[in-house]
Design a protein around this motif. Structure first.
Motif, PDB file in Angstrom:
ATOM      1  N   ASP A   1      31.061  92.042 -30.802  1.00  0.00           N
ATOM      2  CA  ASP A   1      31.081  90.781 -31.169  1.00  0.00           C
ATOM      3  C   ASP A   1      29.463  90.414 -31.321  1.00  0.00           C
ATOM      4  N   ASP A   2      28.806  90.558 -30.164  1.00  0.00           N
ATOM      5  CA  ASP A   2      27.186  90.039 -30.196  1.00  0.00           C
ATOM      6  C   ASP A   2      26.496  90.940 -31.309  1.00  0.00           C
ATOM      7  N   GLY A   3      26.745  92.258 -31.127  1.00  0.00           N
ATOM      8  CA  GLY A   3      25.954  93.127 -32.080  1.00  0.00           C
ATOM      9  C   GLY A   3      26.191  93.124 -33.368  1.00  0.00           C
ATOM     10  N   PRO A   4      27.536  93.260 -33.770  1.00  0.00           N
ATOM     11  CA  PRO A   4      28.064  93.115 -35.318  1.00  0.00           C
ATOM     12  C   PRO A   4      28.053  91.841 -35.949  1.00  0.00           C
ATOM     13  N   VAL A   5      28.567  90.970 -35.190  1.00  0.00           N
ATOM     14  CA  VAL A   5      28.893  89.585 -35.593  1.00  0.00           C
ATOM     15  C   VAL A   5      27.825  88.365 -35.545  1.00  0.00           C
ATOM     16  N   ILE A   6      27.562  88.107 -34.072  1.00  0.00           N
ATOM     17  CA  ILE A   6      26.724  86.828 -33.812  1.00  0.00           C
ATOM     18  C   ILE A   6      25.338  87.111 -34.351  1.00  0.00           C
ATOM     19  N   THR A   7      24.558  88.160 -34.087  1.00  0.00           N
ATOM     20  CA  THR A   7      23.382  88.732 -34.282  1.00  0.00           C
ATOM     21  C   THR A   7      23.291  88.597 -35.842  1.00  0.00           C
ATOM     22  N   ARG A   8      24.160  88.870 -36.675  1.00  0.00           N
ATOM     23  CA  ARG A   8      24.134  88.732 -38.324  1.00  0.00           C
ATOM     24  C   ARG A   8      24.373  87.547 -38.852  1.00  0.00           C
ATOM     25  N   HIS A   9      24.622  86.616 -38.004  1.00  0.00           N
ATOM     26  CA  HIS A   9      25.070  85.037 -38.447  1.00  0.00           C
ATOM     27  C   HIS A   9      23.685  84.607 -39.373  1.00  0.00           C
ATOM     28  N   GLU A  10      23.793  83.940 -40.600  1.00  0.00           N
ATOM     29  CA  GLU A  10      22.956  83.476 -41.269  1.00  0.00           C
ATOM     30  C   GLU A  10      22.766  81.837 -41.409  1.00  0.00           C
ATOM     31  N   PHE A  11      21.569  81.192 -41.297  1.00  0.00           N
ATOM     32  CA  PHE A  11      21.660  79.953 -41.415  1.00  0.00           C
ATOM     33  C   PHE A  11      20.800  79.522 -42.735  1.00  0.00           C
ATOM     34  N   ALA A  12      21.249  78.982 -43.771  1.00  0.00           N
ATOM     35  CA  ALA A  12      20.619  78.818 -44.929  1.00  0.00           C
ATOM     36  C   ALA A  12      19.548  77.901 -44.901  1.00  0.00           C
ATOM     37  N   PRO A  13      18.306  78.195 -45.367  1.00  0.00           N
ATOM     38  CA  PRO A  13      17.290  77.453 -45.027  1.00  0.00           C
ATOM     39  C   PRO A  13      17.520  75.706 -45.462  1.00  0.00           C
ATOM     40  N   GLY A  14      16.940  75.167 -44.418  1.00  0.00           N
ATOM     41  CA  GLY A  14      17.334  73.699 -44.229  1.00  0.00           C
ATOM     42  C   GLY A  14      18.546  73.239 -43.729  1.00  0.00           C
ATOM     43  N   THR A  15      19.227  74.346 -43.423  1.00  0.00           N
ATOM     44  CA  THR A  15      20.793  73.799 -42.894  1.00  0.00           C
ATOM     45  C   THR A  15      20.556  73.435 -41.337  1.00  0.00           C
ATOM     46  N   LEU A  16      19.544  73.703 -40.529  1.00  0.00           N
ATOM     47  CA  LEU A  16      19.566  73.376 -39.161  1.00  0.00           C
ATOM     48  C   LEU A  16      19.082  71.886 -39.007  1.00  0.00           C
ATOM     49  N   PRO A  17      19.576  71.121 -38.343  1.00  0.00           N
ATOM     50  CA  PRO A  17      18.966  69.760 -38.413  1.00  0.00           C
ATOM     51  C   PRO A  17      17.606  69.568 -37.576  1.00  0.00           C
ATOM     52  N   ALA A  18      16.487  69.638 -37.824  1.00  0.00           N
ATOM     53  CA  ALA A  18      15.237  69.468 -36.955  1.00  0.00           C
ATOM     54  C   ALA A  18      15.357  68.450 -36.009  1.00  0.00           C
ATOM     55  N   ASP A  19      15.923  67.152 -36.089  1.00  0.00           N
ATOM     56  CA  ASP A  19      16.157  66.127 -35.288  1.00  0.00           C
ATOM     57  C   ASP A  19      16.883  66.370 -34.084  1.00  0.00           C
ATOM     58  N   ARG A  20      17.744  67.553 -33.962  1.00  0.00           N
ATOM     59  CA  ARG A  20      18.612  67.789 -33.185  1.00  0.00           C
ATOM     60  C   ARG A  20      18.538  69.157 -32.136  1.00  0.00           C
ATOM     61  N   ILE A  21      17.448  69.784 -32.600  1.00  0.00           N
ATOM     62  CA  ILE A  21      17.254  71.109 -32.167  1.00  0.00           C
ATOM     63  C   ILE A  21      15.818  71.373 -31.733  1.00  0.00           C
ATOM     64  N   ARG A  22      15.768  72.034 -30.731  1.00  0.00           N
ATOM     65  CA  ARG A  22      14.192  72.641 -30.119  1.00  0.00           C
ATOM     66  C   ARG A  22      14.602  73.948 -30.074  1.00  0.00           C
ATOM     67  N   LEU A  23      13.731  74.863 -30.352  1.00  0.00           N
ATOM     68  CA  LEU A  23      13.573  76.512 -29.955  1.00  0.00           C
ATOM     69  C   LEU A  23      12.702  76.196 -28.596  1.00  0.00           C
ATOM     70  N   ALA A  24      13.140  77.173 -27.884  1.00  0.00           N
ATOM     71  CA  ALA A  24      12.308  77.429 -26.738  1.00  0.00           C
ATOM     72  C   ALA A  24      12.023  78.817 -26.491  1.00  0.00           C
ATOM     73  N   ARG A  25      10.890  79.266 -25.880  1.00  0.00           N
ATOM     74  CA  ARG A  25      10.350  80.611 -25.556  1.00  0.00           C
ATOM     75  C   ARG A  25       9.793  80.976 -24.450  1.00  0.00           C
ATOM     76  N   SER A  26       9.516  82.180 -23.842  1.00  0.00           N
ATOM     77  CA  SER A  26       8.851  82.719 -23.050  1.00  0.00           C
ATOM     78  C   SER A  26       7.420  82.943 -23.292  1.00  0.00           C
ATOM     79  N   ALA A  27       6.538  82.858 -22.410  1.00  0.00           N
ATOM     80  CA  ALA A  27       5.112  83.336 -22.788  1.00  0.00           C
ATOM     81  C   ALA A  27       4.999  84.946 -23.144  1.00  0.00           C
ATOM     82  N   GLY A  28       6.059  85.531 -22.501  1.00  0.00           N
ATOM     83  CA  GLY A  28       6.109  87.113 -22.548  1.00  0.00           C
ATOM     84  C   GLY A  28       7.127  87.583 -23.398  1.00  0.00           C
ATOM     85  N   THR A  29       7.508  86.544 -24.460  1.00  0.00           N
ATOM     86  CA  THR A  29       8.752  86.941 -25.271  1.00  0.00           C
ATOM     87  C   THR A  29       8.077  88.172 -26.275  1.00  0.00           C
TER      88      THR A  29
END
Length: 263
Positions: free
Chosen positions: A179-207
């Motif tokens: 699932d994770d390897g062949p399916v989930i990480t292959r998922h595509e989001f067309a440009p502009g389809t993710l609503p910026a007002d509902r989403i934050r990305l978060a990351r570590s300093a050591g990513t």
């Protein structure tokens, strides 16, 4: 239709956690309880195909099926819910924000594993899964062996396959490989389809450079905000140091739209 069960702890503003690849609800429990101790009503669960959750339609249902499962839990919780998805769980959380606009949610995607957000991401993904598929052709059903190979590939040979962490993940090797390897990480989001007002990305300093590049790609394509979590040293801090994310102020609007970039 599969019936999912989820666990809850604490009281306060609702928070749904979605675990990453080769993980399960038991592994996420320390992180969930750390949030609960800090005044959150936390829900977490085994994703479909993992742990005690059924496998109806899995893994053919893809990311949208996983997001539908999460949506059902959000609806059951009621009211406003913050959704925090880790790694491949972040991909599911992003799809939830994109495809369920009626839900009262804010999504935080922790270093989401959207390989297709990279330049040449589809080709990179194919290069990663090809040797795993070849291994399984010669060793049908050897999910643990295939998962060990998967770890070696994505870590460039640096993964410690004898570590306690990897031993715990081996329980979920089949889900990671199918699932994770062949399916989930292959998922595509067309440009502009993710609503910026509902989403934050978060990351570590050591990513890692790979996760940083994915974040850059998502920012460029969707204009998403990026939030740095101080004290988070690595991608799996939600497993190794649950107090770090639990102690972060997730209600803060402090975020930037500049590319994340490697550090």
């Amino acid at each position: 239709m599969a019936t999912l069960t989820y666990r809850t702890a604490g009281s306060g503003p609702a928070l749904l956690l979605i675990h990453g690849g080769a993980e399960d609800a038991a592994m996420l429990e320390p992180q969930a309880l750390a949030f609960a101790e800090r005044g959150r009503r936390v829900a977490w669960y085994d994703r479909r195909g993992t742990g005690a959750t059924p496998r109806d339609g899995w893994p053919a249902g893809g990311v949208r099926q996983h997001a539908a499962d999460a949506a059902a839990i959000v609806e059951d919780l009621g009211g406003q819910v913050q959704v925090l998805g880790f790694s491949s769980g972040g991909v599911i959380a992003l799809e939830l924000a994109a495809s369920w606009p009626a839900l009262d949610i804010e999504v935080i995607a922790w270093e989401p594993a959207v390989i297709t957000a990279l330049d040449g991401g589809a080709e990179l993904h194919a290069q990663i899964v090809a040797p795993i598929n070849e291994y399984l052709a010669g060793h049908p059903g050897d999910w643990r062996g295939a998962f060990a190979l998967q770890l070696a590939i994505i870590s460039d040979g640096q993964a410690d396959l004898d570590s306690p962490e990897v031993a715990a993940q081996m329980v979920n090797a089949e889900a990671a490989v199918r699932d994770d390897g062949p399916v989930i990480t292959r998922h595509e989001f067309a440009p502009g389809t993710l609503p910026a007002d509902r989403i934050r990305l978060a990351r570590s300093a050591g990513t890692s450079p790979l996760h940083a590049a994915v974040i850059d790609g998502l920012v460029a394509a969707h204009g998403l905000r990026v939030e740095m979590v101080e004290g988070a040293a690595d991608h799996e801090v939600y497993l190794s140091g649950p107090e770090v994310l639990a102690g972060h102020d997730w209600s803060s609007s402090v975020a930037v739209c500049a590319p994340a970039g490697p550090r």
